[in-house]
Design a protein around this motif. Structure first.
Motif, short mmCIF file in Angstrom:
data_model
loop_
_atom_site.label_atom_id
_atom_site.label_comp_id
_atom_site.label_asym_id
_atom_site.label_seq_id
_atom_site.Cartn_x
_atom_site.Cartn_y
_atom_site.Cartn_z
N HIS A 142 0.83 -1.21 0.00
CA HIS A 142 0.00 0.00 0.00
C HIS A 142 0.87 1.26 0.00
CE1 HIS A 142 -4.00 -1.71 0.20
NE2 HIS A 142 -3.58 -2.58 1.09
N LEU A 143 1.95 1.25 0.76
CA LEU A 143 2.82 2.43 0.82
C LEU A 143 3.59 2.61 -0.49
CD1 LEU A 143 4.12 2.24 4.51
CD2 LEU A 143 2.33 3.72 3.56
N ALA A 144 3.91 1.51 -1.16
CA ALA A 144 4.55 1.61 -2.48
C ALA A 144 3.58 2.23 -3.48
CB ALA A 144 5.00 0.24 -2.95
N ASP A 145 2.32 1.85 -3.35
CA ASP A 145 1.28 2.42 -4.22
C ASP A 145 1.14 3.92 -3.95
OD1 ASP A 145 -0.77 2.45 -6.08
OD2 ASP A 145 -2.31 1.86 -4.62
N LEU A 146 1.13 4.28 -2.68
CA LEU A 146 0.98 5.69 -2.28
C LEU A 146 2.11 6.55 -2.84
CD1 LEU A 146 -0.25 7.94 -0.36
CD2 LEU A 146 1.28 7.03 1.40
N THR A 147 3.33 6.03 -2.80
CA THR A 147 4.51 6.84 -3.15
C THR A 147 4.97 6.65 -4.58
OG1 THR A 147 5.85 5.02 -2.30
CG2 THR A 147 5.41 6.85 -0.78
N GLY A 148 4.48 5.61 -5.24
CA GLY A 148 4.94 5.33 -6.61
C GLY A 148 6.36 4.76 -6.63
N ALA A 149 6.82 4.28 -5.49
CA ALA A 149 8.20 3.79 -5.39
C ALA A 149 8.30 2.34 -5.87
CB ALA A 149 8.66 3.88 -3.94
N ARG A 150 9.55 1.91 -6.03
CA ARG A 150 9.82 0.50 -6.37
C ARG A 150 10.04 -0.27 -5.08
NH1 ARG A 150 15.06 0.65 -9.81
NH2 ARG A 150 14.77 -1.60 -9.86
N LEU A 151 9.21 -1.30 -4.89
CA LEU A 151 9.33 -2.15 -3.71
C LEU A 151 9.79 -3.53 -4.17
CD1 LEU A 151 8.69 -2.57 -0.60
CD2 LEU A 151 6.47 -3.45 -1.36
N HIS A 152 10.80 -4.07 -3.49
CA HIS A 152 11.17 -5.46 -3.72
C HIS A 152 10.94 -6.23 -2.42
CE1 HIS A 152 13.13 -9.02 -5.24
NE2 HIS A 152 13.91 -9.03 -4.18
#
Ligand SMILES: [Zn+2]
Length: 454
Positions: free
Chosen positions: A225-235
């Protein structure tokens, strides 16, 4: 010095990045790939040394996104020298070093030191991972820009989760600026609540405190959810639960920029291995039980979760295999299960342990090799993990018919903490070539039982 020219002849070349799976020769010169021939005529071009790979699989060198080298600070467990030798033995030509060292890799000075010593003494390529927070304490962000300039390939507090939701949000937001992934060790310590293995029938029978699978799942869900919020790349590292897979699938469908890895042990072992009988369930709990070499974080899960991660890797929902190679000294494991350190020694058994899934038809050989080569290279966004012309000549040669017994006392790694000691595996890395030079070659006497030439 004369440039080394090498022709690896007659092997089955599998290079998923180029969609190649055929018998061919691989030509190497000046440390880079020159060509994969159309077929294999048996002729070696003039000026080339030849290496006969007939009956073998010729793969790009393996890339590991998740390795604990323990150096600096815990050199009695592993060093850059022994860890990279273990990697070469296992067919890896690139490893990414987790920052939970002492000092932590949370500044350019520490990262520079690791990079410099790896370049001087390492058998293969080491790419550093920077810490998310200072000292991996989860309180204050590390200097992410400075670490990016020092060459880190991502950020992680691995071993520790980033518990503070807002710090995780900030880390993800800043990671966008440097365009590198955040790799969060997804584990809610409050839900673990002292559990030392996965909760379930085995934990109950052994009288060990169990941690619910939700300890992983809720944090994976939060991170997505936080990756979605920030548009960041999560691995997502070492994914191991059905719930995490459900969350991962839905996030991917929603366009969240996420990738995930699974370890060889979560693909092949389950919590019944804690009985100490190589996965057998005893009628009466025996002295072999409480095998501390099976204690790992996340813990080995039940059969159902294990089968789910295998399927998810096969279909590509889980992107890659990463080892989470976590060497520990004997003293960390010769103790009660409750006291034992978390971690399994993986690099040298990684390929062969997972190759069993190819043998039983659970995953294709092409997908297995992809998940160890071009898959991780794509996450790194580096020209690695393929035998494309001009790429570094990193090549792993595998004997798919070789059977061998795992002997941890013979590991190149400084530590021996493998639950696979005495287990027979099929499929073995026989040669590892890094930048055109042979960095590992299996001694001939060790290949007894090899299926080559059958
Ligand atoms: Zn971890």
């Amino acid at each position: 010095m004369e440039a080394i020219k090498l022709a690896i002849t007659g092997g089955r070349v599998i290079d998923p990045a180029q969609g190649i799976d055929r018998v061919a020769d691989v030509l190497i010169s000046d440390g880079v790939i020159q060509e994969i021939t159309e077929g294999s005529s048996g002729d070696v071009p003039s000026g080339f040394e030849s290496l006969d790979a007939s009956g073998k699989i010729v793969s790009p060198g393996f890339v590991d996104l998740h390795t604990h080298l323990r150096d600096p600070g815990q050199e009695w467990k592993e060093t850059i020298v022994t860890g990279t030798r273990a990697a070469a033995y296992g067919g890896f030509t690139t490893v990414c070093a987790m920052p939970n060292t002492d000092p932590v890799q949370d500044s350019a000075a520490v990262v520079d030191d690791v990079v410099r010593r790896a370049g001087a003494d390492g058998a293969i390529r080491v790419l550093p991972i920077g810490a998310i927070s200072i000292g991996q304490k989860g309180k204050q962000l590390s200097p992410m820009g400075e670490l990016a300039d020092a060459g880190v390939i991502g950020f992680s507090d691995d071993g520790n989760p980033v518990t503070d939701d807002n710090l995780m949000r900030q880390a993800l937001a800043y990671s966008v600026d440097v365009d590198l992934p955040i790799i969060n060790h997804a584990e809610d310590k409050k839900l673990v609540a002292g559990g030392v293995m996965s909760a379930g029938a085995v934990a109950t029978r052994l009288g060990l405190p169990g941690a619910p699978v939700e300890a992983e799942t809720v944090m994976v869900a939060r991170d997505l959810h936080l990756a979605d919020l920030t548009g960041a790349r999560l691995h997502v590292p070492h994914i191991s639960t059905l719930g995490s897979l459900v969350a991962l699938r839905s996030a991917k469908e929603c366009g969240v920029d996420v990738t995930a890895e699974v370890t060889p042990h979560h693909l092949t072992l389950n919590d019944e291995w804690v009985y100490g009988l190589n996965g057998d369930v005893p009628a009466v709990v025996s002295v072999e039980a409480y095998d501390t070499n099976t204690k790992v974080n996340p813990p080995l899960r039940s059969r159902e979760h294990k089968e789910a991660v295998v399927e998810a890797l096969s279909e590509g929902l889980i992107d890659i295999i990463a080892t989470d190679h976590a060497p520990h000294a004997a003293t960390d494991k010769v103790c009660t299960y409750n006291e034992a350190a978390h971690g399994i020694n993986v690099l040298e058994t990684a390929f062969a342990s997972v190759f069993g899934l190819v043998e039983t038809g659970k995953i294709s050989i092409q997908r297995l090799i992809e998940s160890l080569t071009s898959g991780p290279a794509a996450i790194l966004r580096k020209d690695l993990g393929s035998l494309k012309k001009g790429f570094s000549a990193d090549v792993t040669i595998i004997d798919p018919g070789a059977t061998w017994i795992v002997e941890p006392e013979k590991f190149e790694s400084k530590s021996m903490n493998s639950p696979l000691g005495g287990v027979q595996l099929t499929g073995r890395v026989v040669t590892t070539i890094y930048q055109g030079e042979t960095v590992f070659e299996l001694p001939v006497e060790a290949s007894v039982g090899s299926g080559a030439g059958k």
